[in-house]
Design a protein around this motif. Structure first.
Motif, PDB file in Angstrom:
ATOM      1  N   HIS A 232      30.775  38.705  38.479  1.00 37.68           N
ATOM      2  CA  HIS A 232      31.208  38.026  39.699  1.00 37.68           C
ATOM      3  C   HIS A 232      31.298  36.514  39.523  1.00 37.68           C
ATOM      4  O   HIS A 232      31.550  35.791  40.469  1.00 37.68           O
ATOM      5  CB  HIS A 232      30.272  38.355  40.845  1.00 37.68           C
ATOM      6  N   THR A 234      33.442  33.830  38.069  1.00 41.94           N
ATOM      7  CA  THR A 234      34.817  33.948  37.595  1.00 41.94           C
ATOM      8  C   THR A 234      35.504  32.613  37.379  1.00 41.94           C
ATOM      9  O   THR A 234      35.132  31.595  37.943  1.00 41.94           O
ATOM     10  CB  THR A 234      35.657  34.721  38.625  1.00 41.94           C
ATOM     11  N   ILE A 236      39.850  31.501  36.694  1.00 46.61           N
ATOM     12  CA  ILE A 236      41.152  32.140  36.722  1.00 46.61           C
ATOM     13  C   ILE A 236      41.889  31.887  35.422  1.00 46.61           C
ATOM     14  O   ILE A 236      42.202  30.757  35.077  1.00 46.61           O
ATOM     15  CB  ILE A 236      41.953  31.691  37.964  1.00 46.61           C
ATOM     16  N   THR A 341      37.415  36.135  33.267  1.00 44.14           N
ATOM     17  CA  THR A 341      38.701  35.469  33.471  1.00 44.14           C
ATOM     18  C   THR A 341      39.592  36.200  34.460  1.00 44.14           C
ATOM     19  O   THR A 341      40.706  35.771  34.691  1.00 44.14           O
ATOM     20  CB  THR A 341      39.473  35.335  32.160  1.00 44.14           C
ATOM     21  N   LEU A 342      39.100  37.306  35.021  1.00 44.73           N
ATOM     22  CA  LEU A 342      39.813  38.008  36.091  1.00 44.73           C
ATOM     23  C   LEU A 342      41.147  38.587  35.663  1.00 44.73           C
ATOM     24  O   LEU A 342      42.023  38.784  36.478  1.00 44.73           O
ATOM     25  CB  LEU A 342      40.068  37.089  37.281  1.00 44.73           C
TER      26      LEU A 342
ATOM     27  N   GLN B  90      43.090  37.682  41.147  1.00 45.40           N
ATOM     28  CA  GLN B  90      42.919  36.237  41.232  1.00 45.40           C
ATOM     29  C   GLN B  90      43.067  35.751  42.662  1.00 45.40           C
ATOM     30  O   GLN B  90      42.307  34.899  43.118  1.00 45.40           O
ATOM     31  CB  GLN B  90      43.924  35.549  40.308  1.00 45.40           C
ATOM     32  N   GLU B  93      40.045  36.705  44.661  1.00 36.99           N
ATOM     33  CA  GLU B  93      38.921  35.831  44.320  1.00 36.99           C
ATOM     34  C   GLU B  93      39.043  34.498  45.062  1.00 36.99           C
ATOM     35  O   GLU B  93      38.064  33.980  45.601  1.00 36.99           O
ATOM     36  CB  GLU B  93      38.932  35.604  42.808  1.00 36.99           C
ATOM     37  N   LYS B  97      36.519  33.064  47.947  1.00 39.90           N
ATOM     38  CA  LYS B  97      35.832  31.776  47.864  1.00 39.90           C
ATOM     39  C   LYS B  97      36.186  30.876  49.040  1.00 39.90           C
ATOM     40  O   LYS B  97      35.368  30.070  49.468  1.00 39.90           O
ATOM     41  CB  LYS B  97      36.138  31.112  46.527  1.00 39.90           C
ATOM     42  N   GLN B 157      29.559  35.999  47.938  1.00 37.03           N
ATOM     43  CA  GLN B 157      29.476  37.007  46.876  1.00 37.03           C
ATOM     44  C   GLN B 157      29.381  38.418  47.467  1.00 37.03           C
ATOM     45  O   GLN B 157      29.297  38.584  48.677  1.00 37.03           O
ATOM     46  CB  GLN B 157      28.224  36.748  46.025  1.00 37.03           C
TER      47      GLN B 157
END
Lengths: 445, 277
Positions: A232, A234, A236, A341-342, B90, B93, B97, B157
């Motif tokens: 978790h 990360t 990009i 690195t997702l 991506q 994510e 965030k 998270q």
């Protein structure tokens, strides 16, 4: 192709660029080799394959029936004129009948990185053996506490000759070839270790992946591990020079996201768990005692996969690490920052009760993942599926990419070792018959 | 879903713009007669942008009678409509965030994640609070407010350690064990099995849906595996429906498509779903 050759002759492109383009094209056009065949000497599934680093010529294979064989990938042993197939038979074979051969399945084989005079094998009969590849006899053997799943030697080591071994045991043992003794015991994993790999850039850094899903980084000069990868955490894609990975805004503000602090808190909590049952103490009040950084991280519980880590592979430059897990995911890690690195490598199917072997092309553009009975070739930086290599009839265990010929060798539970080559291979340019004869003496007197 | 309906003009624009990336749409457009089936063509036109897809799928979340759970989307369902999985990961994510979505680990599979828009989650949180208030009274349920202001806003998270939770909650007031028990009872936190010191965040009342999810998956895969060619027309399957799951066929098919367990084959008669491998 011809235009590029002309351009190189004219000096408008560099020779290295031409070579790079040719490699790129070849590695992207792999298919089952039509003119080359490896005659498997194994009576059971092939678990591990490795091409030697010194000459990139000899292929070492270990199988579930306890046999180990060496194949020559360059020169065929005989040529079948009717089908135009060059057959590569095993140059030498070790099996259960050989003196001091492995009793049970060989899970992992590894060439001595400097030359092809020695190789190392690890087996489910709990032994790690070092073999002389010319005499085919055991030079040294180590008795491990459990089944051996993986052995690894550092390709860049100049100051040590350590064999890292991953076993059923939670500890990773380092065997010293020079003295014949165990030098290190690395404890931190909570379950067996199926995958391990030395860093390609530093001879002291070892990466191990355990069945509990954790990937740990060890500096063998220090106590404890120094990094536990967290899926978790990360960034990009590729890290740019300005280190532009996303900071968790909330996380960094209170230092939670930082791995060391995180696990330090965790450890302080572990020590004070008994206190929590009666009344909850404020963590601010709980003054953290100073601990060795290695020890605090060792108690970190972050996981890289949900499920066992089955495979680890560092890139040639040592910047990135591929990992595969039983959660059927393949992940790409930045070794420097320790971030995921997702990049999502689609749907793979990773099954089995032992480690796998991933492989990638040396220009770093393709990743080969054994997935059930097929091998999937993924584009490293986008995660798109580039090709699927179908040919095996059973679970594929390992694959190994030949860095110079752009050929892929894969071993499977169907006992075969298949060769995947670009359609217009190098060996087709030469007459394969003469190639076989080229090895023989040709004196006139 | 007030937010989604206000967005609908932009939704259409985004859809047009991103047509090229859409997996299912291209083939749908070639088959105009499909719209006659009970599965509307429009439902499969899922745009490429993750957020748009997310909102659309939230809108299409099955209406359930018994359980009151706000719509959520499985990550695998997003993969089913967007080809480039790396982009999905991506973008998710980034959204996580930013705090526009919440991501939850589900215990239905090793790689299952549920994604909920933050507004929906807050609504769910509020209803959980009301439910607990009726049981335990006003005083201990203050912890829900602390949870909302201090934990949800700072930690994006999927899991939280016990010490961090206590630290964040204690910004609101004195925290006791019973407060955390209350959060667990309300279904906002779940203990991790592997590691006792960590909790997963969770969606309250999600249990029955997860049961439907696992059983429906199993039923669908079993049904396909029993068929001679391991395949069935989608329209045919929709008529049949699923016995063990209340989530609807579309929900499950998207999920299984994304996780790669089934494939969709386009042929002149309609969509064919086929077991993978």
């Amino acid at each position: 192709m011809w235009r590029e050759l002309r351009q190189r002759e004219a000096g408008s492109i560099r020779p290295s660029l031409l070579a790079k383009h040719a490699c790129y094209r070849r590695s992207r056009s792999l298919q089952l080799a039509k003119r080359k065949e490896i005659v498997s000497a194994h009576k059971s599934g092939v678990n591990s394959l490795q091409i030697d680093a010194a000459e990139s010529r000899y292929l070492l294979a270990g199988a579930s029936d306890g046999s180990i064989a060496i194949y020559d990938t360059q020169q065929a042993t005989h040529f079948d004129p009717s089908s135009q197939i060059a057959k590569h038979e095993a140059l030498s074979t070790i099996d259960r009948r050989t003196n001091e051969g492995h009793e049970y399945a060989v899970s992992s084989v590894h060439w001595y990185p400097i030359d092809t005079g020695l190789f190392v094998s690890g087996s489910f009969d709990r032994y790690v053996k070092i073999w002389d590849s010319n005499l085919l006899q055991v030079e040294l053997q180590f008795k491990m506490p459990g089944k051996v799943y993986a052995v690894a030697m550092s390709a860049v080591a100049s100051a040590h000759m350590l064999i890292a071994t991953g076993t059923e045991d939670v500890r990773v043992h380092l065997c010293d070839m020079a003295s014949g003794a165990f030098t290190h015991t690395l404890s931190g994993h909570r379950d067996g270790v199926w995958a391990l790999q030395w860093s390609a850039s530093s001879e002291w850094v070892l990466v191990t992946g355990g069945c509990e899903g954790a990937i740990r980084f060890w500096d063998i000069r220090r106590a404890g591990c120094f990094l536990v990868l967290d899926q978790h955490r990360t960034q990009i894609g590729q890290r740019s020079k300005s280190a532009s990975f996303i900071h968790d805004q909330a996380g960094t503000s209170n230092g939670m996201n930082h791995m060391e602090t995180n696990s330090e808190r965790g450890s302080s909590f572990l020590r004070k768990r008994t206190a929590h049952h009666t009344s909850i103490r404020r963590p601010e009040a709980a003054k953290l005692s100073r601990q060795h950084p290695g020890l605090t991280v060792a108690q970190g519980v972050a996981t890289a996969h949900y499920g066992s880590v089955t495979s680890l592979q560092t890139t040639y430059d040592g910047f990135y690490l591929f990992s595969a897990g039983l959660d059927s995911r393949v992940r790409l890690w930045d070794m420097e920052s320790g971030c995921n690195t997702l990049i999502n490598y689609g749907t793979t199917r990773i099954a089995g009760k032992k480690g796998l072997q991933l492989s990638f092309s040396p220009d770093g553009s393709l990743l080969f993942v054994p997935s059930d009975t097929i091998i999937q070739a993924y584009d490293v930086w986008t995660g798109n599926l580039h090709a699927t290599l179908k040919g095996h009839y059973d679970l594929v265990n390992c694959c190994s990419f030949h860095p110079l010929d752009q050929e892929l060798y894969s071993g499977s539970n169907d006992r075969q070792i298949l060769v995947w080559a670009p359609p217009g291979g190098t060996s087709e340019d030469l007459d394969p018959q003469t190639q076989v004869q080229a090895d023989e003496d040709n004196w006139s007197d | 879903m007030s937010s989604a309906s206000s967005d609908s003009p932009t939704l259409h624009l985004a859809k047009r713009k991103l047509r090229d990336d859409i997996v299912l749409e291209e083939d749908n457009s070639k088959r105009p007669h499909r719209s006659g089936n009970n599965l509307q063509l429009e439902e499969w036109n899922v745009p490429a942008d993750t957020m748009v897809a997310l909102r659309l799928m939230c809108d299409q979340f099955p209406k359930l009678e018994k359980v009151t759970v706000q719509p959520f989307v499985l990550r695998s369902q997003l993969y089913s409509s967007i080809k480039d999985r790396t982009t999905v990961d991506q973008e998710l994510e980034a959204f996580r965030k930013q705090g526009t979505i919440r991501v939850f680990k589900l215990n239905t599979g090793q790689d299952d994640f549920a994604i909920m828009l933050l507004d929906n989650y807050l609504f769910q949180l509020e209803s959980a609070k009301k439910r607990m208030e009726s049981k335990h009274g006003q005083d201990p349920t203050l912890v829900f407010d602390w949870f909302l202001t201090n934990v949800i806003n700072t930690n994006t998270q999927v899991s939280i350690t016990h010490s961090e939770l206590v630290m964040l909650l204690s910004k609101g007031g004195p925290v006791a064990d019973k407060h955390i028990s209350l959060l667990i009872n309300a279904g906002l936190l779940v203990r991790q099995l592997a590691d006792e010191t960590t909790y997963w965040f969770s969606i309250p009342n999600v249990g029955p849906i997860l049961k439907s999810l696992t059983q429906g998956r199993k039923e669908l895969l079993y049904f396909l595996s029993r068929r001679r060619y391991k395949e069935i027309f989608l329209s045919q399957f929709e008529k049949r429906g699923l016995r063990t799951s209340s989530l609807g066929v579309q929900f499950h098919i998207r999920d299984l498509l994304g996780s790669g367990k089934i494939h969709v084959v386009h042929n002149p008669i309609g969509l064919l779903i086929r077991l993978a491998g």
